[in-house]
Scaffold this motif. Structure first.
Motif, short mmCIF file in Angstrom:
data_model
loop_
_atom_site.label_atom_id
_atom_site.label_comp_id
_atom_site.label_asym_id
_atom_site.label_seq_id
_atom_site.Cartn_x
_atom_site.Cartn_y
_atom_site.Cartn_z
N THR A 167 -18.50 -7.25 -6.34
CA THR A 167 -18.44 -5.97 -5.34
C THR A 167 -18.19 -4.45 -6.21
OG1 THR A 167 -15.88 -6.04 -5.25
CG2 THR A 167 -17.17 -7.10 -3.46
N GLY A 168 -18.53 -4.70 -7.55
CA GLY A 168 -18.63 -3.59 -8.28
C GLY A 168 -17.59 -3.03 -8.64
N CYS A 169 -16.25 -3.55 -8.67
CA CYS A 169 -15.03 -3.00 -8.90
C CYS A 169 -14.90 -3.16 -10.67
CB CYS A 169 -14.01 -3.54 -8.18
SG CYS A 169 -13.90 -2.84 -6.48
N SER A 170 -14.47 -2.26 -11.25
CA SER A 170 -14.11 -2.51 -12.64
C SER A 170 -12.72 -2.75 -13.00
CB SER A 170 -14.62 -1.37 -13.50
OG SER A 170 -14.19 -0.21 -13.15
N GLU A 171 -11.73 -2.22 -11.99
CA GLU A 171 -10.44 -1.96 -12.22
C GLU A 171 -9.60 -2.87 -11.27
OE1 GLU A 171 -7.99 -0.15 -14.84
OE2 GLU A 171 -10.15 -0.11 -14.85
N LEU A 172 -8.88 -3.82 -12.02
CA LEU A 172 -8.14 -4.87 -10.96
C LEU A 172 -6.54 -4.34 -11.15
CD1 LEU A 172 -9.37 -8.09 -12.75
CD2 LEU A 172 -10.26 -6.97 -10.68
N ARG A 173 -6.10 -4.15 -10.23
CA ARG A 173 -4.68 -3.88 -10.00
C ARG A 173 -3.89 -4.69 -8.97
NH1 ARG A 173 -5.59 2.81 -9.51
NH2 ARG A 173 -6.31 2.82 -11.86
N LEU A 174 -2.66 -5.09 -9.22
CA LEU A 174 -1.74 -5.96 -8.43
C LEU A 174 -0.35 -5.48 -8.67
CD1 LEU A 174 -0.56 -8.60 -10.27
CD2 LEU A 174 -3.12 -8.80 -10.38
N ASP A 175 0.57 -6.03 -7.98
CA ASP A 175 2.03 -5.78 -8.38
C ASP A 175 2.72 -7.14 -8.11
OD1 ASP A 175 3.13 -5.97 -5.39
OD2 ASP A 175 1.42 -4.61 -5.38
N GLN A 182 12.37 -3.76 -7.61
CA GLN A 182 11.61 -3.22 -8.60
C GLN A 182 10.40 -3.63 -8.65
OE1 GLN A 182 13.57 -0.94 -10.66
NE2 GLN A 182 14.81 -1.12 -9.03
N LEU A 183 9.39 -2.71 -8.39
CA LEU A 183 7.99 -3.16 -8.45
C LEU A 183 7.22 -2.99 -9.52
CD1 LEU A 183 5.90 -4.39 -6.10
CD2 LEU A 183 5.33 -2.13 -5.61
N VAL A 184 6.68 -4.02 -10.16
CA VAL A 184 6.15 -3.89 -11.38
C VAL A 184 4.55 -3.71 -11.06
CG1 VAL A 184 5.42 -5.37 -13.35
CG2 VAL A 184 7.57 -5.70 -12.55
N LEU A 185 4.09 -2.74 -11.62
CA LEU A 185 2.55 -2.40 -11.45
C LEU A 185 1.78 -3.04 -12.59
CD1 LEU A 185 2.88 1.26 -10.40
CD2 LEU A 185 2.81 -0.67 -8.78
N ASP A 188 0.96 2.60 -1.34
CA ASP A 188 1.55 3.88 -1.41
C ASP A 188 2.21 4.13 -3.06
OD1 ASP A 188 0.51 4.55 1.02
OD2 ASP A 188 2.46 4.66 1.88
N VAL A 189 3.17 3.27 -3.24
CA VAL A 189 4.02 3.41 -4.35
C VAL A 189 2.74 3.16 -5.98
CG1 VAL A 189 5.84 2.52 -3.69
CG2 VAL A 189 4.39 0.95 -4.52
N TYR A 190 1.63 2.83 -5.60
CA TYR A 190 0.49 2.80 -6.77
C TYR A 190 0.49 4.38 -7.22
CZ TYR A 190 -0.84 -2.18 -6.39
OH TYR A 190 -0.80 -3.48 -6.21
N LYS A 191 0.55 5.54 -6.49
CA LYS A 191 0.36 6.80 -6.59
C LYS A 191 1.32 6.87 -7.83
CE LYS A 191 -1.64 7.85 -2.31
NZ LYS A 191 -1.14 8.08 -0.99
N GLN A 192 2.47 6.35 -7.91
CA GLN A 192 3.55 6.67 -8.89
C GLN A 192 2.96 5.88 -10.23
OE1 GLN A 192 7.65 6.22 -7.36
NE2 GLN A 192 6.72 6.05 -5.51
N THR A 208 11.59 0.78 -5.13
CA THR A 208 11.00 1.00 -3.96
C THR A 208 11.50 0.25 -2.87
OG1 THR A 208 8.94 1.56 -2.59
CG2 THR A 208 8.85 -0.44 -4.26
N VAL A 209 11.45 0.55 -1.65
CA VAL A 209 11.21 -0.42 -0.42
C VAL A 209 10.14 -1.00 -0.20
CG1 VAL A 209 11.85 -0.83 1.92
CG2 VAL A 209 13.39 0.73 0.65
N PHE A 210 9.81 -2.30 -0.45
CA PHE A 210 8.43 -2.97 -0.52
C PHE A 210 8.33 -3.89 0.58
CE2 PHE A 210 4.82 -5.00 -2.44
CZ PHE A 210 3.74 -4.01 -2.33
N ASN A 211 7.32 -3.74 1.39
CA ASN A 211 7.22 -4.66 2.54
C ASN A 211 8.40 -5.21 3.32
OD1 ASN A 211 4.34 -5.25 2.17
ND2 ASN A 211 5.14 -6.32 0.45
N ASP A 212 9.40 -4.08 3.38
CA ASP A 212 10.55 -3.98 4.35
C ASP A 212 11.70 -4.80 3.41
OD1 ASP A 212 9.67 -2.51 6.37
OD2 ASP A 212 8.94 -4.39 7.40
N ILE A 213 11.43 -4.92 2.19
CA ILE A 213 12.58 -5.44 1.36
C ILE A 213 13.05 -4.51 0.46
CG2 ILE A 213 13.02 -7.12 -0.69
CD1 ILE A 213 10.50 -8.70 0.44
#
Length: 178
Positions: A126-134, A168-171, A78-82, A159-164
């Motif tokens: 799988t035809g994906c051109s964009e890689l994302r992670l955090d 400070q989530l780095v995108l 969800d936080v990827y929307k930010q 954020t609160v992430f995976n109940d933690i």
């Protein structure tokens, strides 16, 4: 580099992956590693059980021993929307790497780098051109690895992430070239 295999996980791999999580939690408690994860909160056995059910769990195995694991899918949290991503692409063009772990016993052997290469190859297939992670901002080792491999940090989201709490989530993002 030793001969190893990255493959889809099976139910027989769950305990080995849980052991890796526990070793990482132990290393963090001893001040040897900093992930920002919390024992008993994330990652836990239920993390891998859910991934196995979704069929998006992979392991790195050498001589029959599981030394690493990751979840690879197209599920953007969800936080990827930010995030202010470099490229606006449809969701179907995005591949996401989640919860990449290498056993502390196997650190420094290039397995993390190999897993990221596998992730990139799978995205291409799988035809994906964009890689994302955090990653947690506290996880400087992961941040350095991704930077060396051509990934760019595009922002940090509190954020609160995976109940933690108080993460400070780095995108992080990389565009694949054909």
């Amino acid at each position: 580099m030793p001969d190893f295999l990255i493959r889809k996980a099976t139910g027989n791999d769950l305990s080995a992956i849980e052991t890796i999580y526990n070793k990482i939690h132990d290393a963090e408690a001893a001040g040897l590693q900093t992930t920002g994860w919390i024992r008993g909160v994330y990652p836990v056995r239920q993390t891998v059980e859910a991934a196995l059910q979704r069929d998006d769990l992979y392991v790195l195995e050498e001589n029959g021993q599981v030394l690493g694991a990751a979840i690879i899918n197209q599920a953007q949290v969800d936080v990827y929307k930010q995030g202010r991503w470099m490229r606006s692409v449809p969701d179907c063009a995005v591949c996401v790497l989640h919860t990449l772990v290498i056993s502390p016993d196997a650190a420094g052997k290039g397995y993390g780098r190999a897993f990221v290469r596998f992730y990139e190859d799978l995205a291409r297939q799988t035809g994906c051109s964009e890689l994302r992670l955090d990653t947690n901002a506290r996880n400087t080792a992961a941040r350095a690895l991704y930077k060396k491999l051509g990934y760019q940090e595009i922002g940090i989201v509190p954020t609160v992430f995976n109940d933690i709490p108080d993460v400070q989530l780095v995108l992080i993002e990389k565009t694949l070239t054909v």
